[in-house]
Write a protein that holds these residues in place. Structure first.
Motif: not given
Lengths: 133, 445, 248
Positions: B438-439, B219-220, B216, B443, B434-435
């Motif tokens: 990320y969702e 990705v961030i 995660q 993106k 972060g969970d």
């Protein structure tokens, strides 16, 4: 209020009794404290003749002193014809102490020096002068 | 006087580390060590705290243990000092081995060093510091709970908390890179990139069993276009159980390795994951041991990092998280770093609705896992969970006002709250910021 | 004010006391004792108090200098006073608000404890006679009411120590002793002021207990008078400068 009433009545009666009793005592003397505004302590118990007899004071100016302009004590002169407050004002001026301090120095100072006589506050400022202190 | 019945029910906890350590104690050694710490290592602070405490008990209600144990005074902060440090001082170190064992239990498993009591003491006496002094004595005497001592050994041997080997670390990062490339084909987890802006650091458990957190984070970082790197050498782990066992020497070695790794990579900042105790270690405690007033290289906690990314618009939110959330302010980043307002900014930016629990911000109750308590392991699990009934009540109240998901931006909070969740049947889902970020974030398609 | 005056009159009974000639003054021994406790012993007490306080403060600062120098680097005037200010204002902190009765009592107690002896007329007179320094005083009636507040607060603290489990658990004999040391000058002062009985004994005990308190301040946990601003300031600085959080 109703509950207080009997207690107040009782208090009043008792105080009246004591007040009358108090004023019937003639040999009692206090230092004149009229010059003090809002005094915080009861006036000083003082029996002039008895004090002088006990302390073996002959000269008036032992207590009733006179100071000259330079601040020197004048021997052979005395001030018993005046009130202390005639000279000593409520506030100190120059080297001349304020009235209250003058009293304290004059009385307590001598008592301490001679090792005789009262020195604690309440020994002179007696609240109930009948009680043995 | 009748003692409450629950005392009878209280099970005797057997901790091998404490048992074996205690067996080896001698009277002389106890006395020497205590006096060495009290007279040698500690100074004005300890003296002022001991001499100033007026025994008023006003710290009691600050403590979640005290509140959860029906206001039993032996759980109050000052009560714990009485059972440990005061006695050692009074007896000039002449205390029994069993006393030391009990002191270790109190200092290591009945206090989370959360410092909430420092906010409640009119004199600002730092009882957490005094408990750390007790832990230090215990460490020097070799009487430390087994599980956390094992973790400290791992730190000493591998420079990480979980006995992660050097190649395993690199393997894990590459594995997560590959996983994430399934989503964003161009994504990299740059290793050993000298001159990057940011070194990203995590705690040992992330590569060990929470590798998705690294995914995660990658990705961030990638979406936000951050110039970042991770080290391929020891020094990557910012966690620090040595700080909590009183093993200051190991703590110093760990932090030196960590900061030197960042210096070697010539990064401008260290960004760390959502961990509370590691923040305390790098921001407040470890740096001081090394002689730095503040961290030698600025340390940015995940909360603040997310805050900056969102504020600067480097990350956009595609769809806010719909369920109502409540936020548990971790002691070490809120009371220890003042990040509570930034956390709220982030949570409000990524969630539809935030239901506050009470008390909150720096006044929040500790999760009862921090301060190394959860790291003392299974023997103390029930003591820890039952020692935080007040947290369950606090969460039930937030749930009653609609909160369905509990956000805990700290690893220890996370694990501790999970136990409370199960034990008290709270039925909340627990997530890191972060969970959700990320969702919720935009993106590349 | 009116209430204080009425209370004062009632207590002093000066309106209904039978008045008669004062008995010849006796008790030279008492006066000698008085002269001793109010003279040389007072000097000793004041010197020990001031030198002792200075000694304790300097020693702790030297200790900081020697072993915990880093403390200085975290101290901040702004955050020190921010913290101290919150804690010296009643109900300005969470914990004060949590304990309203205790807060009122402890503030009333500490204010009266410090103000009363400094602004009592009899003390000022004695200092004026000894050192020719004087300042304004409070009316005796008010001071007596404040004395009662101190005594009442001490009783409150005593009861709290006895019945409140979290306080009782951390209470030692020394806690009762320091409470007694603080209460004694006020109890004896009160008795001495109203002269109900044993005036001379109470006066001497009053001075003696006052001196004991002065001497005890730097060397017992009454030294929180000296150290609490320092510990508070340090915690305030840490919370303000490093932790960016409130400590009240």
């Amino acid at each position: 209020m109703k509950k207080c009433f009997p207690i107040l009545l009782l208090l009043l009666t008792v105080s009246l009794f004591f007040l009358v009793y108090a004023y019937s005592q003639e040999d009692m003397r206090f230092i004149n404290a009229e010059a003090f505004e809002n005094p915080q302590r009861p006036p000083t118990v003082f029996n002039h003749d008895e004090h002088n007899e006990l302390a073996q004071i002959e000269e008036c100016n032992e207590c009733h002193h006179i100071y000259d302009k330079e601040g020197k004590r004048v021997e052979d002169e005395s001030s018993e014809d005046q009130s202390c407050s005639d000279c000593h004002e409520p506030k100190a001026s120059g080297r001349k102490p304020a009235l209250m301090k003058a009293f304290h120095i004059n009385c307590k100072g001598c008592h301490k020096e001679k090792g005789k006589g009262p020195v604690m506050c309440g020994q002179c400022h007696v609240r109930r002068p009948n009680v043995e202190d | 006087m009748a003692e409450p019945a629950k005392k009878v029910e209280e099970k005797k906890i057997i901790d091998e580390g404490l048992e074996m350590g205690t067996e080896k104690l001698t009277q002389d050694r106890i006395e020497n060590v205590i006096n060495r710490v009290l007279k040698g290592e500690s100074g004005a602070r300890l003296k002022a705290y001991v001499d100033t405490c007026i025994h008023c008990g006003l710290c009691s209600e600050a403590c979640h243990y005290y509140l959860s144990q029906d206001n039993d005074p032996r759980w109050s902060p000052v009560g714990k000092v009485k059972q440990t440090l005061w006695e050692m001082i009074k007896k000039k170190g002449k205390v029994s081995p069993d006393f030391i064992k009990r002191a270790a239990e109190i200092a290591s498993t009945e206090c989370n060093l959360c410092k909430r009591c420092a906010m409640y003491c009119p004199f600002g006496i730092d009882i957490a510091y005094m408990m750390l002094v007790v832990r230090r004595i215990n460490h020097l005497l070799g009487v430390t709970p087994l599980y956390i001592q094992d973790t400290a050994h791992s730190h000493a041997a591998t420079f990480n908390q979980m006995w992660v080997k050097d190649d395993e670390w690199i393997d894990t990062l590459q594995w997560q890179e590959e996983e994430a490339q399934g989503e964003i084909p161009t994504l990299r987890i740059p290793l050993e990139k000298e001159g990057a802006d940011i070194m990203y650091s995590v705690i040992g458990p992330e590569p060990k069993f929470q590798a998705q957190l690294i995914y995660q984070a990658a990705v961030i970082m990638d979406v936000a276009g951050v110039n970042w790197t991770m080290p391929a050498t020891p020094g990557w782990d910012n966690s620090d159980m040595a700080m909590f066992t009183g093993d200051n020497e190991i703590m110093g070695r760990l932090k030196r390795a960590h900061f030197e790794t960042a210096a070697r990579l010539r990064v401008k900042k260290i960004v760390m994951g959502e961990c509370g105790h590691a923040f305390r270690s790098v921001y407040d405690v470890g740096n001081r041991w090394l002689g730095w007033r503040m961290p030698p290289i600025p340390v940015v906690h995940a909360i603040e990092f997310y805050y900056n990314l969102l504020k600067e618009g480097r990350i956009k939110i595609a769809k806010k998280f719909e369920e109502a959330v409540t936020l548990n302010d971790p002691c070490n980043v809120s009371r220890g770093g003042g990040l509570h307002d930034k956390a709220r900014y982030v949570v409000n930016a990524i969630c539809e609705s935030l239901v506050e629990m009470h008390p909150n911000r720096e006044y929040n109750y500790c999760c009862c896992a921090g301060g190394g308590v959860i790291n003392c392991g299974p023997p103390y699990k029930m003591k820890r969970v039952e020692g935080n009934r007040i947290k369950a009540e606090q969460l039930f109240a937030a749930k009653a006002r609609g909160a369905k998901v509990l956000i805990a931006p700290c690893h220890n909070c996370h694990s501790g709250l999970e136990d409370i969740n199960h034990h008290y049947g709270l039925g909340m889902e627990i997530k890191f910021i972060g969970d959700i970020l990320y969702e919720a974030m935009e993106k590349p398609a | 004010m009116i209430h204080f005056k009425r209370l004062n009159d009632l207590l002093s009974r000066k309106y209904w006391a039978p008045v008669s000639a004062v008995k010849e003054h006796k008790g030279e021994a008492m006066n000698t004792l008085y002269n001793f406790v109010s003279g040389p012993l007072a000097w000793v007490a004041f010197i020990i108090f001031f030198v002792g306080c200075l000694y304790r403060l300097i020693r702790i600062l030297v200790l900081v200098h020697k072993k915990e120098k880093y403390i200085y680097t975290y101290m901040s005037w702004k955050y020190s006073f921010r913290s101290i200010l919150h804690w010296v204002i009643p109900f300005a902190t969470v914990n004060w608000r949590k304990h309203p009765v205790l807060t009122i009592v402890t503030f009333a107690f500490h204010i009266c404890l410090i103000i009363t002896p400094i602004f009592l007329l009899s003390h000022i007179i004695l200092w004026d006679e000894s050192w020719s320094v004087s300042w304004w005083s409070l009316p005796d009636s008010l001071v007596q009411a404040m004395t009662l507040i101190v005594i009442g607060s001490c009783i409150f603290f005593l009861i709290r120590r006895l019945i409140s489990p979290e306080v009782q658990y951390v209470t030692f004999a020394s806690d009762y002793i320091i409470l007694a040391i603080v209460a004694a000058p006020f109890v004896t002062g009160f008795m001495s002021y109203y002269q109900w009985f044993g005036y001379q004994v109470f006066t001497i005990l009053h001075i003696l207990s006052g001196e004991i308190m002065l001497i005890a301040i730097p060397f017992t946990r009454l030294s929180h008078m000296l150290f609490s601003p320092l510990t508070r300031a340090y915690m305030g600085s840490e919370f303000g400068g490093v932790r960016h959080a409130r400590d009240w």
